[in-house]
Design a protein around this motif. Structure first.
Motif, PDB file in Angstrom:
ATOM      1  N   GLY B  10     -66.805 -28.574 -55.593  1.00  0.00           N
ATOM      2  CA  GLY B  10     -66.963 -27.800 -54.290  1.00  0.00           C
ATOM      3  C   GLY B  10     -65.624 -28.249 -53.501  1.00  0.00           C
ATOM      4  N   GLN B  11     -66.666 -28.725 -51.967  1.00  0.00           N
ATOM      5  CA  GLN B  11     -66.032 -29.422 -51.114  1.00  0.00           C
ATOM      6  C   GLN B  11     -66.686 -30.701 -51.257  1.00  0.00           C
ATOM      7  N   HIS B  12     -67.090 -31.291 -52.087  1.00  0.00           N
ATOM      8  CA  HIS B  12     -67.395 -32.803 -52.146  1.00  0.00           C
ATOM      9  C   HIS B  12     -66.576 -33.983 -53.221  1.00  0.00           C
ATOM     10  N   THR B  13     -66.087 -34.568 -52.895  1.00  0.00           N
ATOM     11  CA  THR B  13     -65.198 -35.566 -53.539  1.00  0.00           C
ATOM     12  C   THR B  13     -66.253 -36.624 -54.179  1.00  0.00           C
ATOM     13  N   VAL B  14     -66.123 -36.485 -56.377  1.00  0.00           N
ATOM     14  CA  VAL B  14     -66.946 -36.778 -56.606  1.00  0.00           C
ATOM     15  C   VAL B  14     -65.882 -37.942 -57.701  1.00  0.00           C
ATOM     16  N   ALA B  15     -66.447 -39.578 -57.843  1.00  0.00           N
ATOM     17  CA  ALA B  15     -65.831 -40.325 -58.544  1.00  0.00           C
ATOM     18  C   ALA B  15     -66.211 -39.770 -60.174  1.00  0.00           C
ATOM     19  N   GLY B  16     -65.346 -40.451 -61.075  1.00  0.00           N
ATOM     20  CA  GLY B  16     -65.247 -39.847 -62.198  1.00  0.00           C
ATOM     21  C   GLY B  16     -65.912 -41.347 -63.193  1.00  0.00           C
ATOM     22  N   ASN B  17     -66.092 -40.729 -64.700  1.00  0.00           N
ATOM     23  CA  ASN B  17     -67.216 -42.036 -64.677  1.00  0.00           C
ATOM     24  C   ASN B  17     -66.251 -42.232 -66.650  1.00  0.00           C
ATOM     25  N   ARG B  18     -65.389 -41.806 -67.151  1.00  0.00           N
ATOM     26  CA  ARG B  18     -64.383 -42.011 -67.545  1.00  0.00           C
ATOM     27  C   ARG B  18     -63.443 -43.273 -67.492  1.00  0.00           C
ATOM     28  N   ALA B  19     -63.045 -42.770 -68.621  1.00  0.00           N
ATOM     29  CA  ALA B  19     -61.215 -44.002 -68.507  1.00  0.00           C
ATOM     30  C   ALA B  19     -60.576 -42.817 -67.466  1.00  0.00           C
ATOM     31  N   ALA B  20     -59.734 -44.303 -67.062  1.00  0.00           N
ATOM     32  CA  ALA B  20     -59.036 -43.958 -65.271  1.00  0.00           C
ATOM     33  C   ALA B  20     -57.734 -43.673 -65.998  1.00  0.00           C
ATOM     34  N   ILE B  21     -57.336 -42.189 -65.994  1.00  0.00           N
ATOM     35  CA  ILE B  21     -55.978 -42.320 -65.358  1.00  0.00           C
ATOM     36  C   ILE B  21     -55.122 -42.803 -63.833  1.00  0.00           C
ATOM     37  N   ARG B  22     -53.858 -42.780 -64.444  1.00  0.00           N
ATOM     38  CA  ARG B  22     -52.934 -43.206 -63.488  1.00  0.00           C
ATOM     39  C   ARG B  22     -51.702 -42.980 -63.463  1.00  0.00           C
ATOM     40  N   GLY B  23     -51.292 -42.322 -62.425  1.00  0.00           N
ATOM     41  CA  GLY B  23     -50.134 -41.681 -62.755  1.00  0.00           C
ATOM     42  C   GLY B  23     -48.717 -42.380 -62.838  1.00  0.00           C
ATOM     43  N   THR B 192     -50.463 -36.051 -57.263  1.00  0.00           N
ATOM     44  CA  THR B 192     -50.074 -34.931 -56.853  1.00  0.00           C
ATOM     45  C   THR B 192     -51.155 -33.355 -56.109  1.00  0.00           C
ATOM     46  N   SER B 193     -51.573 -33.918 -57.733  1.00  0.00           N
ATOM     47  CA  SER B 193     -53.153 -32.032 -57.826  1.00  0.00           C
ATOM     48  C   SER B 193     -54.381 -32.885 -57.081  1.00  0.00           C
ATOM     49  N   GLU B 194     -53.887 -34.790 -56.701  1.00  0.00           N
ATOM     50  CA  GLU B 194     -55.676 -34.417 -55.881  1.00  0.00           C
ATOM     51  C   GLU B 194     -54.700 -33.607 -54.033  1.00  0.00           C
ATOM     52  N   LEU B 195     -53.564 -34.316 -53.763  1.00  0.00           N
ATOM     53  CA  LEU B 195     -53.375 -33.577 -51.890  1.00  0.00           C
ATOM     54  C   LEU B 195     -53.227 -31.816 -52.520  1.00  0.00           C
ATOM     55  N   VAL B 196     -52.827 -31.679 -53.345  1.00  0.00           N
ATOM     56  CA  VAL B 196     -52.629 -29.390 -53.174  1.00  0.00           C
ATOM     57  C   VAL B 196     -54.819 -29.265 -53.532  1.00  0.00           C
ATOM     58  N   GLY B 197     -55.196 -30.220 -53.841  1.00  0.00           N
ATOM     59  CA  GLY B 197     -56.377 -29.401 -54.535  1.00  0.00           C
ATOM     60  C   GLY B 197     -56.972 -29.554 -53.155  1.00  0.00           C
ATOM     61  N   GLY B 198     -56.669 -31.098 -52.054  1.00  0.00           N
ATOM     62  CA  GLY B 198     -57.299 -30.994 -50.574  1.00  0.00           C
ATOM     63  C   GLY B 198     -57.403 -30.056 -49.877  1.00  0.00           C
ATOM     64  N   ALA B 199     -55.591 -29.430 -49.699  1.00  0.00           N
ATOM     65  CA  ALA B 199     -55.052 -27.882 -49.413  1.00  0.00           C
ATOM     66  C   ALA B 199     -55.949 -27.047 -49.324  1.00  0.00           C
ATOM     67  N   ILE B 200     -56.259 -26.761 -50.768  1.00  0.00           N
ATOM     68  CA  ILE B 200     -57.242 -25.190 -51.492  1.00  0.00           C
ATOM     69  C   ILE B 200     -58.681 -25.910 -50.634  1.00  0.00           C
ATOM     70  N   ALA B 201     -59.471 -27.306 -50.858  1.00  0.00           N
ATOM     71  CA  ALA B 201     -60.962 -27.082 -49.956  1.00  0.00           C
ATOM     72  C   ALA B 201     -60.348 -27.220 -49.078  1.00  0.00           C
ATOM     73  N   ARG B 202     -59.348 -27.092 -47.922  1.00  0.00           N
ATOM     74  CA  ARG B 202     -59.391 -26.831 -46.717  1.00  0.00           C
ATOM     75  C   ARG B 202     -58.829 -25.693 -45.881  1.00  0.00           C
ATOM     76  N   ALA B 203     -58.794 -24.851 -46.887  1.00  0.00           N
ATOM     77  CA  ALA B 203     -58.283 -23.297 -47.122  1.00  0.00           C
ATOM     78  C   ALA B 203     -59.628 -22.919 -47.105  1.00  0.00           C
ATOM     79  N   ILE B 204     -60.255 -23.040 -47.964  1.00  0.00           N
ATOM     80  CA  ILE B 204     -62.076 -22.909 -48.154  1.00  0.00           C
ATOM     81  C   ILE B 204     -62.933 -23.157 -47.155  1.00  0.00           C
ATOM     82  N   LYS B 205     -62.568 -24.015 -46.756  1.00  0.00           N
ATOM     83  CA  LYS B 205     -63.727 -24.514 -45.495  1.00  0.00           C
ATOM     84  C   LYS B 205     -63.292 -23.449 -44.302  1.00  0.00           C
ATOM     85  N   ALA B 206     -61.996 -23.519 -43.543  1.00  0.00           N
ATOM     86  CA  ALA B 206     -61.662 -23.069 -43.100  1.00  0.00           C
ATOM     87  C   ALA B 206     -62.007 -20.698 -42.635  1.00  0.00           C
ATOM     88  N   CYS B 207     -61.274 -20.844 -43.742  1.00  0.00           N
ATOM     89  CA  CYS B 207     -61.109 -19.175 -43.706  1.00  0.00           C
ATOM     90  C   CYS B 207     -63.683 -19.280 -45.074  1.00  0.00           C
TER      91      CYS B 207
END
Lengths: 530, 530
Positions: B10-23, B192-207
């Motif tokens: 949703g509108q919350h950033t949440v830290a994962g608790n499993r093995a990390a991915i790195r670009g 890239t996913s985080e950037l685009v995900g943030g854009a969608i989350a901002r659109a949700i809030k704005a709307c």
């Protein structure tokens, strides 16, 4: 016409080589002639090979040619005359007037599908014209139409030996889409199936179509059905029947190398919500309508109203009392098969033994075999919410009334329902806002919502949805009744930059078939040919 | 904007608790910051609970409200500016101009879907008006619209980090249909996913939409993906990727209690048929076009032309020679990930070791990691027909030319092909009849047929089909590109005898939304509001 007891593989009658099926008159338990020896995997192989060979020719029949074929099937069924009604009556115990009505419906359905094929909306023609000057890149000319999936396997249902069987909705919609059909006849009415199968085969011959467009197989065990669903040439499956039967076909389809759609219409208890003002103003009329719908055809309708939800109180008490009176007067009715009768008795016993439900009324006991006795049970919302078994479908004239203590309990009960074919609301003007508040839940639960009617009539038309979320069906995106049923058997193909002369006529620029088209995103105005 | 390495629930950033991915920058094998700790089944649970809670409100947004939301996502993505392009370039090795074009495509797609939502054709409104005087039974008033299936799980693809990923076609079409979306980000481009995900989350809030309309999860193993597909609140799945990945999701969906549609776009070798006159008249131009399409984006397109079918002879020899020349000049290109590079090398080795295929040309060897080298193989029809492995997709710039001895061999090769996204025909006027004879086979095999073009461009429009029979996709009835992609996430609901005031506005008699309707079987003429 003499029944042969043989299968139809294309234009050939073929004797089976497995255990025989025989029709049984459920009113007397008399065994009917002839015997129908079951087919084997080899017969499935032959029928599928013919269907596959027929596909490319059949799917490119003209719209009017295909429409005439569907009309011709209707004429051939009508030409069977009383023999069809008598045989269906003997095999199902259904009253003759009901079967005459069902024949009318079956033939009207074929004629409606013929008109729908001609109109061509189902082709969903989409045209995006070329934009050679577009920057930064030009756009190609792109055109989309729907084509048939391929040969379809249809499993006839027991409860509508004409309308949901050999030439029923699944067969008619698959043929309308341009798919050859292989039917596995329901073992409860093999003679009726042979008669109707013969009518289709004659229509194929009269219309000069490839023989593989239709085959009819018999089989008492799983061999034929599983071989049919597993055959790589079969590209979709239509089924109407029990939850266990539908799930078995789904499972057979899932182990295929190539997944295919399975349209299984299975189990639904068709909740009816009685809102306070309606209940207060016309409890007795509601009881009459309810019992009429519940006991129609011995309760053997997919859309039989098996669950009533309402708020406790004097109005609901009146309704229960009036319903109970009516139920007690109900004569027993012959059920379709000894197997269905046994399953009904067993389901009623299970409910009777469930301490959460109590019997409010029983219909009259019948004499003779397979006489289904109507039943009315009552339970409380709290018990209903606690026991998922109370949602099990009882195929027959038995219903459960759920008494709720509050609007919130009605909401909880509704939210906990499984997927349904229908949900019915009985309401007066004063109930509108309460009904409106429940609509979002009901839309998520059912394929068809009715106001102030009863769910057992399923109109064959363009707007009908006879479908719904699982377990009502295996594919909530579809309907098995009405013209939208045709869409189940189609897939889109896009043609890019085709010379006009190489395009199928449905997509040619001049629109020679006068089809409704989505042209560059806008619905094109139609210059009618007439 | 600073990347956080967190998921979005949703509108919350949440830290994962499993093995990390790195670009990883595939051009240098450099590991990129930050780390993206993977989510768990508990995070899936939270995201699905929010999505489910958002459904009823989101699916009843007005057409213009939903359209504005889609436009707002496009604006938010554009507002990310160069940061998005730089991060996507670092994570994928794709050239900046290609990524700029892909961003343009992604935003145009959102805007096209916004216009499509407004126009409302996707609601497929069907109205059958009451016929109270009809004999023998009156007809009810019946009205059908499409409603969203429910929350949708989307799995981003690696090869189009914008157009087929977090805000790509699957997400855009599900949101357009009215479905909340939970995205499992592709591990190849987490930033890239985080950037685009943030854009969608901002659109949700704005709307002012409910936060559960969108969530974005990460996960390196199977836990998140399988939990997502298994969650009972998820009602459909969109996926673009490998055959094995798609089949794993299909399998996870099959063990659910409630079956749901899985739209997996998987594997296609996109056959190209070169007809004699075209080959004779312009072998060299065909070779140029072919190599351009084959090597585009290092060959990492779903629609990459991996198979050429033509008749043996001097014209084909010229084509092979010209193609080989071009291939030899091709510089190596950075592939998307070390894993994709390794899989490509392995597939090329397998082909090289296959005695039925011989190497006609190899591109230049690159320096640095993950440099894909173009390859051209040639085989004979008899060998191709005998060895199914020669149909395996090689994801990258490698193609196989199948030399046929006769028209009949061309027919056999075509008939033996698996399902495809595309099939391409290169033809001149003299080839028309030969091409016409093959069309029925090609229509059965592919979702899009092209004449005298190359399959790698996939236009986002109304008529596009980016789909096709298995294994190209898991559901040949659908497309994942173009406005018809929206239809994947809808199901019909029928309203019977509803008072007008209780009907959704799309179905009210006065047609307040000015929708195209099928009224009593006829396409209603539209009185446009403007």
């Amino acid at each position: 016409m003499t029944l042969t007891g043989h299968m139809l593989i294309g234009q050939h009658t073929v004797a089976g080589n497995r255990a025989a099926i025989r029709g049984i008159d459920p009113a007397t338990d008399a065994v009917l002639e002839p015997a129908y020896a079951g087919g084997s995997a080899e017969h499935v192989e032959q029928a599928c090979a013919l269907a596959s060979a027929a596909l490319d020719a059949y799917r490119e029949t003209t719209l009017s040619g295909r429409a005439e074929f569907l009309q011709s099937i209707a004429e051939e069924i009508e030409a069977l005359g009383d023999e069809l009604i008598e045989r269906a009556h003997a095999e199902t115990g259904l009253p003759r007037p009901r079967l005459q009505g069902e024949r009318r419906r079956t033939c009207q359905q074929l004629r409606l599908f013929a008109r729908t094929v001609r109109a061509g909306e189902w082709l969903d023609v989409r045209v995006d014209t070329a934009q050679p000057q577009r920057q930064p890149l030009p756009r190609s000319d792109l055109r989309q139409r729907q084509i048939p999936l391929g040969p379809v396997a249809v499993f006839g249902a027991s409860n509508f030996p004409l309308a949901f069987s050999v030439a029923g909705g699944d067969t008619a919609s698959a043929l309308a889409a341009g798919c050859p059909v292989v039917v596995k006849a329901h073992s409860a009415h093999p003679g009726t199936s042979e008669l109707v199968g013969g009518a289709i085969a004659r229509a194929i011959k009269a219309c000069g179509l490839p023989e593989g467009v239709f085959s009819l197989l018999y089989g008492s065990g799983r061999e034929v059905g599983i071989a049919l669903v597993s055959d790589p040439r079969i590209k979709a499956v239509g089924f109407t029947g029990s939850r266990s039967g539908g799930l078995a076909l789904l499972q057979a389809a899932q182990v295929r190398a190539e997944p295919i759609p399975v349209y299984a219409e299975m189990s639904s208890i068709n909740p009816v919500l009685l809102f306070p003002a309606a209940l207060h103003n016309r409890a007795r009329a509601l009881a009459e309508g309810f019992v009429g719908s519940l006991t129609l055809g011995a309760g053997q309708f997919c859309t039989n109203p098996g669950l009533v939800i309402a708020c406790k109180g004097p109005a609901l008490d009146s309704f229960i009392e009036a319903t109970a009176e009516q139920i007690k007067r109900q004569a027993a009715q012959t059920m379709l098969t000894p197997g269905i009768f046994k399953a009904y008795e067993s389901a009623v016993n299970t409910l009777t033994e469930n301490s959460a439900a109590h019997i409010a009324a029983q219909g009259q006991i019948g004499s003779g075999p397979n006489q289904g006795q109507a039943h009315l049970f009552v339970t409380d919302a709290a018990d209903f919410l606690a026991d998922h078994n109370l949602q099990a479908e009882t195929f027959g004239a038995a219903a459960l009334i759920v008494q709720c203590a509050s609007d919130d309990e009605i909401r909880q009960v509704t939210e906990q329902l499984e997927g349904q074919l229908t949900a019915t609301l009985h309401l007066d003007d004063a109930d509108l806002e309460q009904a409106r508040a429940l609509l979002p839940i009901l839309e998520r639960k059912a394929g068809r919502l009715l106001v102030n009617g009863w769910p057992t009539g399923v109109e064959v038309c363009n707007a009908m949805v006879h479908g719904g979320p699982f377990p009502a069906t295996s594919d909530a995106r579809t309907t098995s009744v009405g013209t939208a049923a045709i869409l189940r058997f189609l897939r889109p193909v896009c043609y890019q930059d085709f010379p006009d002369s190489l395009l199928p006529s449905a997509l040619q620029q001049a629109n020679p078939l006068h089809l409704s088209r989505l042209l560059d995103g806008h619905r094109e105005a139609l210059a009618h040919a007439e």
